[in-house]
Design a protein around this motif. Structure first.
Motif, PDB file in Angstrom:
ATOM      1  N   GLU A  27     -20.947 -18.001 116.449  1.00  0.00           N
ATOM      2  CA  GLU A  27     -20.790 -17.430 117.789  1.00  0.00           C
ATOM      3  C   GLU A  27     -19.550 -16.545 117.850  1.00  0.00           C
ATOM      4  OE1 GLU A  27     -22.835 -17.864 120.546  1.00  0.00           O
ATOM      5  OE2 GLU A  27     -24.180 -18.792 119.086  1.00  0.00           O
ATOM      6  N   SER A  28     -19.437 -15.779 118.930  1.00  0.00           N
ATOM      7  CA  SER A  28     -18.264 -14.953 119.198  1.00  0.00           C
ATOM      8  C   SER A  28     -17.390 -15.638 120.234  1.00  0.00           C
ATOM      9  CB  SER A  28     -18.681 -13.588 119.730  1.00  0.00           C
ATOM     10  OG  SER A  28     -19.456 -12.911 118.787  1.00  0.00           O
ATOM     11  N   VAL A  29     -16.130 -15.219 120.302  1.00  0.00           N
ATOM     12  CA  VAL A  29     -15.179 -15.776 121.259  1.00  0.00           C
ATOM     13  C   VAL A  29     -14.584 -14.636 122.065  1.00  0.00           C
ATOM     14  CG1 VAL A  29     -13.042 -17.099 121.522  1.00  0.00           C
ATOM     15  CG2 VAL A  29     -14.561 -17.590 119.620  1.00  0.00           C
ATOM     16  N   GLU A  30     -14.492 -14.815 123.377  1.00  0.00           N
ATOM     17  CA  GLU A  30     -13.761 -13.873 124.224  1.00  0.00           C
ATOM     18  C   GLU A  30     -12.487 -14.567 124.660  1.00  0.00           C
ATOM     19  OE1 GLU A  30     -14.030 -11.945 128.627  1.00  0.00           O
ATOM     20  OE2 GLU A  30     -15.823 -11.745 127.375  1.00  0.00           O
ATOM     21  N   ILE A  31     -11.354 -13.925 124.403  1.00  0.00           N
ATOM     22  CA  ILE A  31     -10.055 -14.468 124.774  1.00  0.00           C
ATOM     23  C   ILE A  31      -9.498 -13.601 125.885  1.00  0.00           C
ATOM     24  CG2 ILE A  31      -7.726 -14.975 123.972  1.00  0.00           C
ATOM     25  CD1 ILE A  31      -8.962 -15.093 121.120  1.00  0.00           C
ATOM     26  N   GLN A  32      -9.076 -14.238 126.990  1.00  0.00           N
ATOM     27  CA  GLN A  32      -8.484 -13.509 128.108  1.00  0.00           C
ATOM     28  C   GLN A  32      -7.001 -13.854 128.198  1.00  0.00           C
ATOM     29  OE1 GLN A  32     -10.657 -14.678 131.586  1.00  0.00           O
ATOM     30  NE2 GLN A  32     -12.298 -13.215 131.207  1.00  0.00           N
ATOM     31  N   ILE A  58     -15.145 -16.377 105.443  1.00  0.00           N
ATOM     32  CA  ILE A  58     -15.392 -15.727 106.731  1.00  0.00           C
ATOM     33  C   ILE A  58     -14.217 -14.802 107.032  1.00  0.00           C
ATOM     34  CG2 ILE A  58     -15.691 -16.078 109.207  1.00  0.00           C
ATOM     35  CD1 ILE A  58     -16.727 -18.923 108.518  1.00  0.00           C
ATOM     36  N   ASP A  59     -14.523 -13.566 107.391  1.00  0.00           N
ATOM     37  CA  ASP A  59     -13.490 -12.639 107.822  1.00  0.00           C
ATOM     38  C   ASP A  59     -13.718 -12.353 109.297  1.00  0.00           C
ATOM     39  OD1 ASP A  59     -11.278 -11.033 107.717  1.00  0.00           O
ATOM     40  OD2 ASP A  59     -12.256  -9.382 106.682  1.00  0.00           O
ATOM     41  N   LEU A  60     -12.638 -12.181 110.037  1.00  0.00           N
ATOM     42  CA  LEU A  60     -12.738 -11.957 111.477  1.00  0.00           C
ATOM     43  C   LEU A  60     -12.418 -10.513 111.832  1.00  0.00           C
ATOM     44  CD1 LEU A  60     -10.825 -15.042 112.926  1.00  0.00           C
ATOM     45  CD2 LEU A  60     -13.259 -14.794 112.478  1.00  0.00           C
ATOM     46  N   VAL A  61     -13.026 -10.054 112.902  1.00  0.00           N
ATOM     47  CA  VAL A  61     -12.655  -8.788 113.527  1.00  0.00           C
ATOM     48  C   VAL A  61     -12.393  -9.078 114.996  1.00  0.00           C
ATOM     49  CG1 VAL A  61     -13.865  -7.260 111.944  1.00  0.00           C
ATOM     50  CG2 VAL A  61     -15.058  -8.136 113.928  1.00  0.00           C
ATOM     51  N   SER A  62     -11.544  -8.259 115.599  1.00  0.00           N
ATOM     52  CA  SER A  62     -11.205  -8.426 117.003  1.00  0.00           C
ATOM     53  C   SER A  62     -11.263  -7.066 117.688  1.00  0.00           C
ATOM     54  CB  SER A  62      -9.800  -9.013 117.124  1.00  0.00           C
ATOM     55  OG  SER A  62      -9.423  -9.097 118.473  1.00  0.00           O
ATOM     56  N   TYR A  63     -11.844  -7.057 118.870  1.00  0.00           N
ATOM     57  CA  TYR A  63     -11.964  -5.838 119.658  1.00  0.00           C
ATOM     58  C   TYR A  63     -11.215  -6.037 120.971  1.00  0.00           C
ATOM     59  CZ  TYR A  63     -15.842  -5.287 116.419  1.00  0.00           C
ATOM     60  OH  TYR A  63     -16.598  -5.210 115.277  1.00  0.00           O
ATOM     61  N   PRO A  64     -10.100  -5.352 121.168  1.00  0.00           N
ATOM     62  CA  PRO A  64      -9.361  -5.494 122.430  1.00  0.00           C
ATOM     63  C   PRO A  64      -9.915  -4.554 123.499  1.00  0.00           C
ATOM     64  CG  PRO A  64      -8.118  -4.137 120.925  1.00  0.00           C
ATOM     65  CD  PRO A  64      -9.367  -4.567 120.187  1.00  0.00           C
ATOM     66  N   ALA A  65      -9.782  -4.982 124.750  1.00  0.00           N
ATOM     67  CA  ALA A  65     -10.200  -4.154 125.880  1.00  0.00           C
ATOM     68  C   ALA A  65      -9.492  -4.642 127.142  1.00  0.00           C
ATOM     69  CB  ALA A  65     -11.711  -4.233 126.081  1.00  0.00           C
ATOM     70  N   LYS A  80      -8.558  -8.490 127.107  1.00  0.00           N
ATOM     71  CA  LYS A  80      -9.507  -9.428 126.504  1.00  0.00           C
ATOM     72  C   LYS A  80      -9.711  -9.019 125.052  1.00  0.00           C
ATOM     73  CE  LYS A  80     -13.970  -7.337 127.568  1.00  0.00           C
ATOM     74  NZ  LYS A  80     -15.263  -7.543 128.197  1.00  0.00           N
ATOM     75  N   PHE A  81      -9.889 -10.018 124.234  1.00  0.00           N
ATOM     76  CA  PHE A  81     -10.160  -9.816 122.817  1.00  0.00           C
ATOM     77  C   PHE A  81     -11.492 -10.482 122.516  1.00  0.00           C
ATOM     78  CE2 PHE A  81      -5.572 -10.042 123.255  1.00  0.00           C
ATOM     79  CZ  PHE A  81      -5.127  -8.972 122.503  1.00  0.00           C
ATOM     80  N   VAL A  82     -12.420  -9.736 121.962  1.00  0.00           N
ATOM     81  CA  VAL A  82     -13.652 -10.336 121.458  1.00  0.00           C
ATOM     82  C   VAL A  82     -13.431 -10.544 119.969  1.00  0.00           C
ATOM     83  CG1 VAL A  82     -16.121 -10.036 121.081  1.00  0.00           C
ATOM     84  CG2 VAL A  82     -15.079  -9.255 123.226  1.00  0.00           C
ATOM     85  N   VAL A  83     -13.569 -11.788 119.534  1.00  0.00           N
ATOM     86  CA  VAL A  83     -13.350 -12.148 118.135  1.00  0.00           C
ATOM     87  C   VAL A  83     -14.668 -12.633 117.564  1.00  0.00           C
ATOM     88  CG1 VAL A  83     -12.048 -13.604 116.537  1.00  0.00           C
ATOM     89  CG2 VAL A  83     -10.987 -12.825 118.662  1.00  0.00           C
TER      90      VAL A  83
END
Length: 91
Positions: A27-32, A58-65, A80-83
């Motif tokens: 799954e993905s995680v949204e961090i606020q 496992i490698d992670l990517v993060s998308y900030p917005a 927010k960061f989607v990881v």
């Protein structure tokens, strides 16, 4: 998508453990995070989480917005960061 709210008082190792647990399930995680100190804790948490999951391949990517949240009737801007897992095809 799992939602995690990070504050300036959040402990990065604990948040990282939660991130790693969710990402391992696919799954993905949204961090606020609201405020500079909370964003700092969130970024540290993402970095630590990556260290937790790399040994599992496992490698992670993060998308900030930016996002708008309502807190106690007041509108606030948060980061927010989607990881999520990095797609090996796009590496």
């Amino acid at each position: 998508m799992e939602l995690l709210k990070v504050s300036s008082q959040s402990k990065p190792k604990l948040v990282a453990g939660a991130i790693a647990a969710v990402v391992r399930t696919g799954e993905s995680v949204e961090i606020q995070a609201i405020g500079a100190a909370a964003v700092n804790q969130a970024v540290k948490s993402i970095a630590v989480a990556r260290g937790y999951v790399v040994p599992n391949g496992i490698d992670l990517v993060s998308y900030p917005a930016f996002s708008q949240l309502e807190v106690d009737g007041e509108e606030k801007t948060s980061i927010k960061f989607v990881v999520e897992r990095r797609n090996p095809e796009n590496s």
